[in-house]
Design an enzyme around this catalytic site. Structure first.
Site, PDB file in Angstrom:
ATOM      1  NE  ARG A 129       5.593   0.632   9.453  1.00  0.00           N
ATOM      2  CZ  ARG A 129       5.446   0.058   9.906  1.00  0.00           C
ATOM      3  NH1 ARG A 129       4.335  -1.219   8.933  1.00  0.00           N
ATOM      4  NH2 ARG A 129       6.757  -1.219   9.540  1.00  0.00           N
ATOM      5  CG  ASP A 154       0.505  21.346  21.774  1.00  0.00           C
ATOM      6  OD1 ASP A 154       0.710  21.948  20.314  1.00  0.00           O
ATOM      7  OD2 ASP A 154      -0.400  20.829  21.911  1.00  0.00           O
TER       8      ASP A 154
END
Length: 390
Positions: free
Chosen positions: A57, A183
């Site tokens: 991970r 964004d």
């Protein structure tokens, strides 16, 4: 940052010899468990860091290579972290910065799932959201309150494509000690290096142009040194990660990002200018055209345009719009964009936006890598179908 030119960096970033093992691309490392030779070696792998295997991970050479490459495209950036989608990246970045009692200033032209996050999960956590006009610029100073902790930008905006004055907003935020996020999926750092413009965290849906082939789900957040530790800690606590297969696909797409975006822009400009002259079209919302809100900021801050824009139809209704789109031969009907293929979908900013009124049915177009003459002929037939309903 290297003194090499951008095209060279795009090809070479993230290809460390210790990660590629002598081949051109970093191998695909699928891993969960990492084996150690001893307890001492296991303990030496703490805390997890890029370049040191600890647990799947927390990264492998495949994911580290992508993170390093994206960080290298953002002058002033310190770290990039991976998420399973763009929406997950937005959530991960906001949760790294905000706590109960905080207020977020969110651009009114934000992506729908971003608004949904603010209006549901963040609200339940005691985080307030206020929406602001994307064209506010330095006037954002008048909206900042005592509880404001972050300002979220999206430039250009979803569906309506306003280009924000990012440097002005970030300058105000920096003076007030407030974090800024953007964004940046439409432009990517290739066309707009957001960190260099003053943003603290730059978010990408790599599902779009970074991957470029409509076959990967992936999001990233790139942060400055000041905010990198908070981003990394939140990612670990939330257990967010991305698979090596998706990271490998994004690395493959990244190498051709420059030439693909160049072709997307060339095609989109031809199509947008043609549409701008058609009697059935009231407006073309494309940052590269002077008629688009914030065009002057696009000229000042961006290195080019991508292939996504919208058109406002003149007269007609939803049935006319559906008839136009349904009959298109070279445009697919589907969510997302940024791949090699052209897409057309209906859009309705009045369902979400609160600060701006919009007239007429909207059609969002993604202009792909097909021959623009074929796309124009297809749209011409579609406009005839639209007009037939009058």
């Amino acid at each position: 940052m290297s003194a090499d030119k951008p095209d060279t960096r795009l090809v070479e970033l993230g290809r460390r010899k210790e990660w590629t093992s002598g081949v051109v691309n970093p191998p695909l490392y699928r891993a969960s468990t990492i084996l150690f030779d001893s307890i001492a070696d296991m303990e030496a792998a703490e805390p997890p860091t890029d370049g040191r295997l600890q647990y799947g991970r927390n990264g492998t050479p495949t994911t580290w290579a992508l993170c390093e490459a994206l960080t290298g495209l953002e002058p002033g950036a310190a770290m990039t972290r991976l998420y399973p989608s763009g929406a997950a990246a937005v959530a991960g970045a906001l949760l790294a910065l905000l706590s109960a009692g905080d207020e977020l200033l969110m651009v009114d032209s934000a992506y729908g799932p971003t608004r949904a996050l603010c209006n549901t999960l963040l609200k339940r956590m005691g985080i307030a959201t206020r929406y602001y006009d994307p064209m506010v610029g330095a006037g954002i100073a008048d909206l900042i309150g005592e509880r404001t902790r972050a300002i979220f930008l999206e430039s250009p905006g979803t569906h309506t494509f306003e280009v924000q004055d990012v440097p002005a907003i970030c300058a105000v935020a920096r003076d007030r000690g407030i974090a800024t996020l953007i964004d940046n999926t439409w432009a990517t750092p290739w066309l707009f290096p957001a960190i260099a413009a003053g943003v603290d965290m730059s978010i990408l849906a790599c599902t779009k142009y970074i991957g470029g082939h409509a076959d990967v789900m992936l999001g990233t957040v790139t942060a400055t040194a000041e905010f990198a530790p908070r981003l990394d800690q939140a990612r670990r606590m939330l257990g967010q990660t991305a698979g090596a297969d998706d990271a490998w696909l994004a690395l493959r797409g990244l190498r051709t990002l420059g030439i693909r975006l160049q072709r997307h822009e060339e095609n989109a400009l031809r199509v947008a200018r043609w549409l701008d002259e058609q009697p059935q079209v009231a407006r073309v919302l494309y940052p590269a055209l002077e008629s688009c809100p914030g065009h002057e900021y696009w000229v000042r801050d961006f290195k080019g345009a991508s292939g996504l824009f919208a058109i406002v139809m003149k007269g007609g209704d939803k049935a006319d719009r559906a008839r136009m789109i349904d009959g298109l031969r070279h445009f697919g009907i589907g969510y997302s964009w940024g791949g090699f293929e052209s897409l057309a979908v209906p859009a309705d900013p009045t369902r979400t936006a609160t600060t701006t009124d919009w007239e007429g049915p909207l059609v969002r177009l993604h202009i792909g890598l097909e021959d623009p003459d074929d796309l124009i002929a297809d749209l011409a037939a579609g406009l005839d179908r639209y007009r037939a309903g009058e």
